[in-house]
Design a protein around this motif. Structure first.
Motif, PDB file in Angstrom:
ATOM      1  N   GLY A  20       0.825  -1.443  -0.062  1.00 52.90           N
ATOM      2  CA  GLY A  20       0.089   0.029   0.086  1.00 52.90           C
ATOM      3  C   GLY A  20       0.720   1.164  -0.054  1.00 52.90           C
ATOM      4  O   GLY A  20       0.250   2.394   0.421  1.00 52.90           O
ATOM      5  N   ASP A  21       2.086   0.961  -0.619  1.00 52.85           N
ATOM      6  CA  ASP A  21       2.861   2.463  -0.490  1.00 52.85           C
ATOM      7  C   ASP A  21       2.476   3.557  -1.296  1.00 52.85           C
ATOM      8  O   ASP A  21       2.615   4.651  -1.049  1.00 52.85           O
ATOM      9  CB  ASP A  21       4.445   1.986  -1.061  1.00 52.85           C
ATOM     10  CG  ASP A  21       4.937   1.239   0.356  1.00 52.85           C
ATOM     11  OD1 ASP A  21       4.714   1.315   1.440  1.00 52.85           O
ATOM     12  OD2 ASP A  21       6.038   0.460  -0.221  1.00 52.85           O
ATOM     13  N   GLN A  22       1.419   3.336  -2.139  1.00 51.40           N
ATOM     14  CA  GLN A  22       1.024   4.327  -2.970  1.00 51.40           C
ATOM     15  C   GLN A  22       0.180   5.243  -2.034  1.00 51.40           C
ATOM     16  O   GLN A  22      -0.341   6.580  -2.616  1.00 51.40           O
ATOM     17  CB  GLN A  22      -0.105   3.717  -4.108  1.00 51.40           C
ATOM     18  CG  GLN A  22      -0.273   4.995  -5.057  1.00 51.40           C
ATOM     19  CD  GLN A  22      -1.023   4.512  -6.530  1.00 51.40           C
ATOM     20  OE1 GLN A  22      -1.413   3.138  -6.487  1.00 51.40           O
ATOM     21  NE2 GLN A  22      -1.370   5.095  -7.316  1.00 51.40           N
ATOM     22  N   LEU A  26      -1.271   9.409  -2.016  1.00 49.48           N
ATOM     23  CA  LEU A  26      -2.563   9.917  -1.521  1.00 49.48           C
ATOM     24  C   LEU A  26      -2.567  10.742  -0.403  1.00 49.48           C
ATOM     25  O   LEU A  26      -3.282  11.921  -0.330  1.00 49.48           O
ATOM     26  CB  LEU A  26      -3.482   9.035  -1.393  1.00 49.48           C
ATOM     27  CG  LEU A  26      -3.639   7.888  -2.483  1.00 49.48           C
ATOM     28  CD1 LEU A  26      -4.438   6.731  -2.061  1.00 49.48           C
ATOM     29  CD2 LEU A  26      -4.355   8.527  -3.579  1.00 49.48           C
ATOM     30  N   VAL A  27      -1.812  10.770   0.682  1.00 48.70           N
ATOM     31  CA  VAL A  27      -1.706  11.423   1.784  1.00 48.70           C
ATOM     32  C   VAL A  27      -0.988  12.667   1.507  1.00 48.70           C
ATOM     33  O   VAL A  27      -1.564  13.704   2.189  1.00 48.70           O
ATOM     34  CB  VAL A  27      -0.678  10.661   3.047  1.00 48.70           C
ATOM     35  CG1 VAL A  27      -0.806  11.711   4.207  1.00 48.70           C
ATOM     36  CG2 VAL A  27      -1.629   9.245   3.562  1.00 48.70           C
ATOM     37  N   VAL A  28      -0.009  12.856   0.859  1.00 52.75           N
ATOM     38  CA  VAL A  28       0.688  14.063   0.577  1.00 52.75           C
ATOM     39  C   VAL A  28      -0.313  15.008  -0.199  1.00 52.75           C
ATOM     40  O   VAL A  28      -0.394  16.045   0.062  1.00 52.75           O
ATOM     41  CB  VAL A  28       1.919  13.747  -0.312  1.00 52.75           C
ATOM     42  CG1 VAL A  28       2.474  15.215  -0.626  1.00 52.75           C
ATOM     43  CG2 VAL A  28       3.127  13.246   0.439  1.00 52.75           C
ATOM     44  N   THR A 148       5.842   5.269  13.596  1.00 52.52           N
ATOM     45  CA  THR A 148       5.212   4.302  13.744  1.00 52.52           C
ATOM     46  C   THR A 148       5.096   3.633  12.377  1.00 52.52           C
ATOM     47  O   THR A 148       4.616   4.331  11.318  1.00 52.52           O
ATOM     48  CB  THR A 148       3.698   4.129  14.410  1.00 52.52           C
ATOM     49  OG1 THR A 148       3.105   2.923  14.419  1.00 52.52           O
ATOM     50  CG2 THR A 148       2.731   5.117  13.759  1.00 52.52           C
ATOM     51  N   GLY A 149       5.268   2.187  12.260  1.00 52.16           N
ATOM     52  CA  GLY A 149       5.226   1.648  10.802  1.00 52.16           C
ATOM     53  C   GLY A 149       5.258   0.169  10.835  1.00 52.16           C
ATOM     54  O   GLY A 149       5.437  -0.409  12.044  1.00 52.16           O
ATOM     55  N   PHE A 150       5.318  -0.553   9.709  1.00 51.00           N
ATOM     56  CA  PHE A 150       5.451  -1.866   9.509  1.00 51.00           C
ATOM     57  C   PHE A 150       6.460  -2.260   8.811  1.00 51.00           C
ATOM     58  O   PHE A 150       6.606  -1.574   7.555  1.00 51.00           O
ATOM     59  CB  PHE A 150       4.151  -2.389   9.034  1.00 51.00           C
ATOM     60  CG  PHE A 150       4.152  -4.031   8.857  1.00 51.00           C
ATOM     61  CD1 PHE A 150       3.833  -4.795   9.939  1.00 51.00           C
ATOM     62  CD2 PHE A 150       4.259  -4.664   7.656  1.00 51.00           C
ATOM     63  CE1 PHE A 150       3.805  -6.179   9.834  1.00 51.00           C
ATOM     64  CE2 PHE A 150       4.432  -5.992   7.703  1.00 51.00           C
ATOM     65  CZ  PHE A 150       4.198  -6.686   8.539  1.00 51.00           C
ATOM     66  N   HIS A 195       6.596   0.633   6.105  1.00 48.73           N
ATOM     67  CA  HIS A 195       5.070   0.504   5.247  1.00 48.73           C
ATOM     68  C   HIS A 195       4.274   1.002   6.163  1.00 48.73           C
ATOM     69  O   HIS A 195       4.207   1.678   7.432  1.00 48.73           O
ATOM     70  CB  HIS A 195       5.053  -0.826   5.026  1.00 48.73           C
ATOM     71  CG  HIS A 195       6.095  -1.530   3.854  1.00 48.73           C
ATOM     72  ND1 HIS A 195       6.349  -1.036   2.502  1.00 48.73           N
ATOM     73  CD2 HIS A 195       7.052  -2.379   4.132  1.00 48.73           C
ATOM     74  CE1 HIS A 195       7.340  -1.650   2.114  1.00 48.73           C
ATOM     75  NE2 HIS A 195       7.750  -2.408   3.098  1.00 48.73           N
ATOM     76  N   GLY A 196       2.960   0.500   5.763  1.00 54.44           N
ATOM     77  CA  GLY A 196       1.727   1.147   6.770  1.00 54.44           C
ATOM     78  C   GLY A 196       0.567   1.513   5.795  1.00 54.44           C
ATOM     79  O   GLY A 196      -0.382   1.087   6.460  1.00 54.44           O
ATOM     80  N   PRO A 197       0.433   2.159   5.059  1.00 52.32           N
ATOM     81  CA  PRO A 197       1.862   3.038   4.336  1.00 52.32           C
ATOM     82  C   PRO A 197       2.255   4.102   5.318  1.00 52.32           C
ATOM     83  O   PRO A 197       1.576   4.409   6.366  1.00 52.32           O
ATOM     84  CB  PRO A 197       1.013   3.858   3.193  1.00 52.32           C
ATOM     85  CG  PRO A 197      -0.363   4.000   3.360  1.00 52.32           C
ATOM     86  CD  PRO A 197      -0.490   2.681   4.365  1.00 52.32           C
ATOM     87  N   VAL A 198       3.316   4.396   5.538  1.00 54.35           N
ATOM     88  CA  VAL A 198       4.198   5.177   6.572  1.00 54.35           C
ATOM     89  C   VAL A 198       3.438   6.493   6.951  1.00 54.35           C
ATOM     90  O   VAL A 198       3.368   7.107   7.763  1.00 54.35           O
ATOM     91  CB  VAL A 198       5.396   5.343   6.294  1.00 54.35           C
ATOM     92  CG1 VAL A 198       5.971   6.115   5.277  1.00 54.35           C
ATOM     93  CG2 VAL A 198       6.270   5.764   7.565  1.00 54.35           C
ATOM     94  N   MET A 199       3.034   7.149   5.641  1.00 54.81           N
ATOM     95  CA  MET A 199       2.517   8.505   5.998  1.00 54.81           C
ATOM     96  C   MET A 199       1.026   8.692   6.471  1.00 54.81           C
ATOM     97  O   MET A 199       0.482   9.439   6.951  1.00 54.81           O
ATOM     98  CB  MET A 199       2.632   9.367   4.546  1.00 54.81           C
ATOM     99  CG  MET A 199       4.324   9.815   4.351  1.00 54.81           C
ATOM    100  SD  MET A 199       4.231  10.812   2.956  1.00 54.81           S
ATOM    101  CE  MET A 199       5.686  10.635   2.532  1.00 54.81           C
ATOM    102  N   ALA A 200       0.380   7.373   6.291  1.00 56.60           N
ATOM    103  CA  ALA A 200      -0.971   7.240   6.793  1.00 56.60           C
ATOM    104  C   ALA A 200      -1.009   7.221   8.285  1.00 56.60           C
ATOM    105  O   ALA A 200      -1.659   7.786   8.989  1.00 56.60           O
ATOM    106  CB  ALA A 200      -1.677   6.061   6.383  1.00 56.60           C
TER     107      ALA A 200
END
Length: 242
Positions: A20-22, A26-28, A148-150, A195-200
């Motif tokens: 889900g890195d895309q 989307l977050v930016v 926080t991330g995966f 990942h996570g995605p990280v920005m979410a």
């Protein structure tokens, strides 16, 4: 802030977009539009030239063979390196993070040249795969809350003197070196295994990239209720005993 505009480039979604890195793109986009900053986004496939006029470039993770193909094409293309030379911001995840360094091990078990945009070198770890939630403190000079991330990787990444660790671990493997570091960055180039995605999970990272791209010290506040609920949930899950 509507007088400003932001050019966002999502690099090689056909090769580098696992876990889900895309969502980072989307977050930016969302965080910029919340501040009424017009955003133009370009998704650049691996058979297309990378434009040099972007403000923020995002690169995701990928499997071993797509990672090698992406590195080969990015070296041959040269657009991303020229964009960084022009002052562009780059944020990369996992395989993308390794590609930005000097070298990584490809799917054939051989050293593969990276782009040299970050002073890191990645090798293949010999122990257990790094899988699970991560909690870490981001470098204080970036002024961001805990990360926080995966993570899900076999790579071990060593950070050289021309880069700084992106974060210091409280929990997880991060760069896999055993020194408590996670990711790396210099002035305009960032890499992480998250990942996570990280920005979410960490929308303030998106805000940091936007500030750097627009060359401003602060952004107008926005409603972070949903993001903070997600952050609190994932941080709580990370620190609970198994």
């Amino acid at each position: 802030m509507s007088e400003s505009s932001l050019r966002l480039v999502w690099v090689y979604p056909d090769l580098l977009s696992t876990y889900g890195d895309q969502g980072n793109a989307l977050v930016v986009e969302h965080r910029a539009k919340q501040r009424r900053v017009p955003v133009s986004r370009v998704d650049v496939r691996s058979d297309q030239p990378v434009p040099t006029s972007g403000d923020i470039y995002l690169i995701g993770g990928g499997e071993d063979r797509p990672q090698r193909l992406a590195a080969e094409r990015l070296r041959r293309d040269g657009g991303l390196s020229r964009a960084v030379a022009n002052g562009a911001i780059v944020f990369s995840v996992c395989a993308g993070y390794q590609i930005l360094g000097h070298e990584f091990v490809n799917d054939l078990g051989r050293p593969e040249a990276g782009l040299g945009l970050l002073d890191v070198v990645s090798v293949r770890g010999e122990g257990e795969r790094c899988v699970g939630d991560v909690l870490a403190d981001i470098d204080p000079q970036l002024g961001l809350p805990p990360l926080t991330g995966f993570e899900n990787h076999q790579g071990v990444t060593h950070v050289g003197p021309q880069a700084r660790p992106f974060a210091r671990l409280r929990m997880g493997k991060g760069n896999g070196t055993g020194d408590g570091t996670e990711g790396a960055f210099n002035d305009t180039v960032f890499g992480t295994y998250m990942h996570g995605p990280v920005m979410a999970r960490n929308p303030q990272i998106a805000d940091l990239l936007i500030k750097l791209a627009l060359d401003v010290n602060a952004l107008p506040p926005v409603d972070d209720q949903w993001f903070e609920a997600l952050r609190s949930e994932r941080i709580a899950a990370s620190v609970q005993p198994a």
